[in-house]
Write an enzyme that holds these catalytic residues in place. Structure first.
Site, PDB file in Angstrom:
ATOM      1  N   CYS A  61      31.017  28.135  31.239  1.00 41.43           N
ATOM      2  CA  CYS A  61      31.423  26.733  31.390  1.00 41.43           C
ATOM      3  C   CYS A  61      31.431  26.042  30.043  1.00 41.43           C
ATOM      4  O   CYS A  61      30.721  26.434  29.134  1.00 41.43           O
ATOM      5  CB  CYS A  61      30.474  25.941  32.269  1.00 41.43           C
ATOM      6  SG  CYS A  61      29.508  26.907  33.345  1.00 41.43           S
ATOM      7  N   THR A  99      35.543  35.962  35.994  1.00 37.16           N
ATOM      8  CA  THR A  99      37.005  36.142  35.975  1.00 37.16           C
ATOM      9  C   THR A  99      37.554  36.225  34.542  1.00 37.16           C
ATOM     10  O   THR A  99      36.930  35.739  33.601  1.00 37.16           O
ATOM     11  CB  THR A  99      37.697  34.985  36.711  1.00 37.16           C
ATOM     12  OG1 THR A  99      37.258  33.755  36.124  1.00 37.16           O
ATOM     13  CG2 THR A  99      37.365  34.987  38.179  1.00 37.16           C
ATOM     14  N   ILE A 109      39.489  26.559  40.523  1.00 38.05           N
ATOM     15  CA  ILE A 109      38.824  25.641  41.455  1.00 38.05           C
ATOM     16  C   ILE A 109      38.127  24.522  40.676  1.00 38.05           C
ATOM     17  O   ILE A 109      38.097  23.376  41.105  1.00 38.05           O
ATOM     18  CB  ILE A 109      37.790  26.402  42.334  1.00 38.05           C
ATOM     19  CG1 ILE A 109      38.452  27.536  43.128  1.00 38.05           C
ATOM     20  CG2 ILE A 109      37.042  25.442  43.268  1.00 38.05           C
ATOM     21  CD1 ILE A 109      39.499  27.111  44.125  1.00 38.05           C
ATOM     22  N   THR A 138      36.462  38.519  45.612  1.00 36.04           N
ATOM     23  CA  THR A 138      37.790  38.218  46.176  1.00 36.04           C
ATOM     24  C   THR A 138      38.048  38.940  47.505  1.00 36.04           C
ATOM     25  O   THR A 138      38.738  38.399  48.376  1.00 36.04           O
ATOM     26  CB  THR A 138      38.869  38.570  45.122  1.00 36.04           C
ATOM     27  OG1 THR A 138      38.619  37.753  43.969  1.00 36.04           O
ATOM     28  CG2 THR A 138      40.272  38.310  45.614  1.00 36.04           C
ATOM     29  N   GLY A 150      39.857  40.115  41.571  1.00 38.44           N
ATOM     30  CA  GLY A 150      40.428  41.054  42.539  1.00 38.44           C
ATOM     31  C   GLY A 150      40.646  42.435  41.934  1.00 38.44           C
ATOM     32  O   GLY A 150      40.326  42.668  40.763  1.00 38.44           O
ATOM     33  N   ILE A 206      31.474  41.264  35.867  1.00 38.34           N
ATOM     34  CA  ILE A 206      32.037  40.235  35.031  1.00 38.34           C
ATOM     35  C   ILE A 206      32.445  39.019  35.868  1.00 38.34           C
ATOM     36  O   ILE A 206      32.675  39.133  37.074  1.00 38.34           O
ATOM     37  CB  ILE A 206      33.293  40.755  34.274  1.00 38.34           C
ATOM     38  CG1 ILE A 206      34.373  41.224  35.233  1.00 38.34           C
ATOM     39  CG2 ILE A 206      32.929  41.809  33.282  1.00 38.34           C
ATOM     40  CD1 ILE A 206      35.690  41.628  34.557  1.00 38.34           C
ATOM     41  N   GLY A 250      33.670  42.819  40.052  1.00 36.73           N
ATOM     42  CA  GLY A 250      35.061  42.794  39.617  1.00 36.73           C
ATOM     43  C   GLY A 250      35.946  43.707  40.439  1.00 36.73           C
ATOM     44  O   GLY A 250      35.975  44.914  40.223  1.00 36.73           O
ATOM     45  N   SER A 283      29.442  34.787  43.768  1.00 33.12           N
ATOM     46  CA  SER A 283      29.494  33.324  43.816  1.00 33.12           C
ATOM     47  C   SER A 283      30.928  32.796  43.878  1.00 33.12           C
ATOM     48  O   SER A 283      31.819  33.294  43.191  1.00 33.12           O
ATOM     49  CB  SER A 283      28.808  32.762  42.568  1.00 33.12           C
ATOM     50  OG  SER A 283      28.871  31.356  42.582  1.00 33.12           O
ATOM     51  N   GLY A 304      28.602  28.150  42.852  1.00 33.48           N
ATOM     52  CA  GLY A 304      27.962  27.542  41.686  1.00 33.48           C
ATOM     53  C   GLY A 304      27.526  26.105  41.932  1.00 33.48           C
ATOM     54  O   GLY A 304      28.307  25.298  42.445  1.00 33.48           O
TER      55      GLY A 304
END
Ligand SMILES: Cc1cc2nc3c(=O)[nH]c(=O)nc-3n(C[C@H](O)[C@H](O)[C@H](O)COP(=O)(O)O)c2cc1C
Length: 298
Positions: A126, A189, A69, A262, A213, A187, A239, A19, A44
């Site tokens: 979140c 980030t 973002i 990524t 990344g 995972i 990940g 996502s 999302g």
């Protein structure tokens, strides 16, 4: 031998896009063959459209990137009405990633999706504004509440996406399993920060951001392996995956499927290449993804 069944979903191979790194899917149609993927997970979605954070909100780091973002997206209704029809007829599973600021938000987004997609992935990283900024994904009780609420609001399979920003991932695995999640992805980030030393200012407008990344892959593999020690539901490893070998590390550690994130920014065809590489490995070694899952020899 690469097909897998996960949370009641049949995937032609174990590779999905992560996502936030693959738009709403249709933007990638000119660059890659979506039908060669097990599933795509879209950006999302929230109840209302969001502009996200002000810039700078992306910075490249050694072997990775930091992003802030701020979950910019068109909102769930515009997704169903305008974005989803562009994927009509494409033979792959479509998974909607959802988030909210309150438990009620999550429930409403799940309800509005109806059965328009194949499954829901809940992003619990979140802020819970009602509780004053606690992140759902770092508190097992809050995570339990969100997952139970979404489960009661949909008939679709539910995947819960865990945050790595916790001391013990096993506690979170148990909490979301108890709440009825059908699968777990991990995972998201890892919180990070970069500083411009000439200006003595943070590079990102939000000061901190999420690291992703290749730099995070060893942490992610470790966390999937730890989760696999206790998980009863299938795991999806995420990940830093760039190559099929990266993906196989996650599978051997205990993941039934993987997501490529990524890497899509470097090469929009990455996820397809990962899927093809896994197929080649499986053929050469006369094995299957099912047999490889959790086959780590220690
Ligand atoms: C620019 C960007 C946007 C992201 N947006 C979301 C999102 O909306 N929802 C979510 O659950 N994860 C989001 N993620 C996290 C990724 O899906 C993934 O979990 C993470 O980047 C680790 O995988 P990777 O190293 O392969 O990128 C985002 C990541 C990036 C880099």
């Amino acid at each position: 031998m690469v097909s897998v069944e996960l949370a009641g979903l049949k995937l032609k191979n174990p590779v999905m896009t992560a996502s936030g790194t693959f738009g709403y899917g249709s933007e990638f149609l000119p660059y890659t063959d979506l039908e060669k993927l097990g599933a795509i997970v879209v950006k999302g979605l929230s109840l209302n459209p969001r502009q996200g954070n002000p810039g700078p909100r992306i910075v490249e780091t050694p072997c990775g990137m930091l992003n802030a973002i701020g979950l910019q997206n068109v909102g769930v209704d515009a997704f169903v009405k305008e974005k989803l029809p562009k994927l009509k007829g494409i033979k792959t599973q479509i998974i909607a990633n959802i988030f909210g600021e309150t438990v009620e938000d999550y429930m409403e987004v799940a309800k509005r999706l109806g059965d328009s997609v194949s499954a829901i992935e809940i992003n619990i990283s979140c802020p819970n504004v009602k509780k004053g900024g606690i992140v759902f994904g770092t508190d097992p009780n809050e995570a339990f509440k969100v997952v139970s609420a979404v489960k009661s609001s949909t008939t679709l399979p539910v995947i819960t996406k865990l945050s790595p920003n916790v001391t013990d991932i096993k506690v979170m695995v148990k909490a979301v399993e108890e709440a009825g999640t059908d699968a777990i992805s991990l995972i998201n980030t890892i919180t990070g920060m970069a500083i411009d030393v000439d200006k003595r200012r943070p590079v990102l407008a939000t000061i901190t951001g999420g690291l992703s990344g290749p730099a995070i892959k060893p942490i992610a593999v470790r966390m999937v392996w730890q989760a696999a020690q206790v998980a009863k539901v299938p795991l999806i490893g995420i990940g830093g995956i760039v190559t099929a070998k990266d993906a196989l590390e996650f599978i051997i550690a205990g993941a039934k499927a993987v997501q490529v994130g990524t890497a899509n920014f470097m090469d929009p065809d990455s996820a397809v290449k990962v899927a093809e590489g896994i197929e080649e490995y499986v053929r050469k070694n006369k094995t299957s993804v099912k047999e490889l899952t959790g086959s780590l020899r220690v």
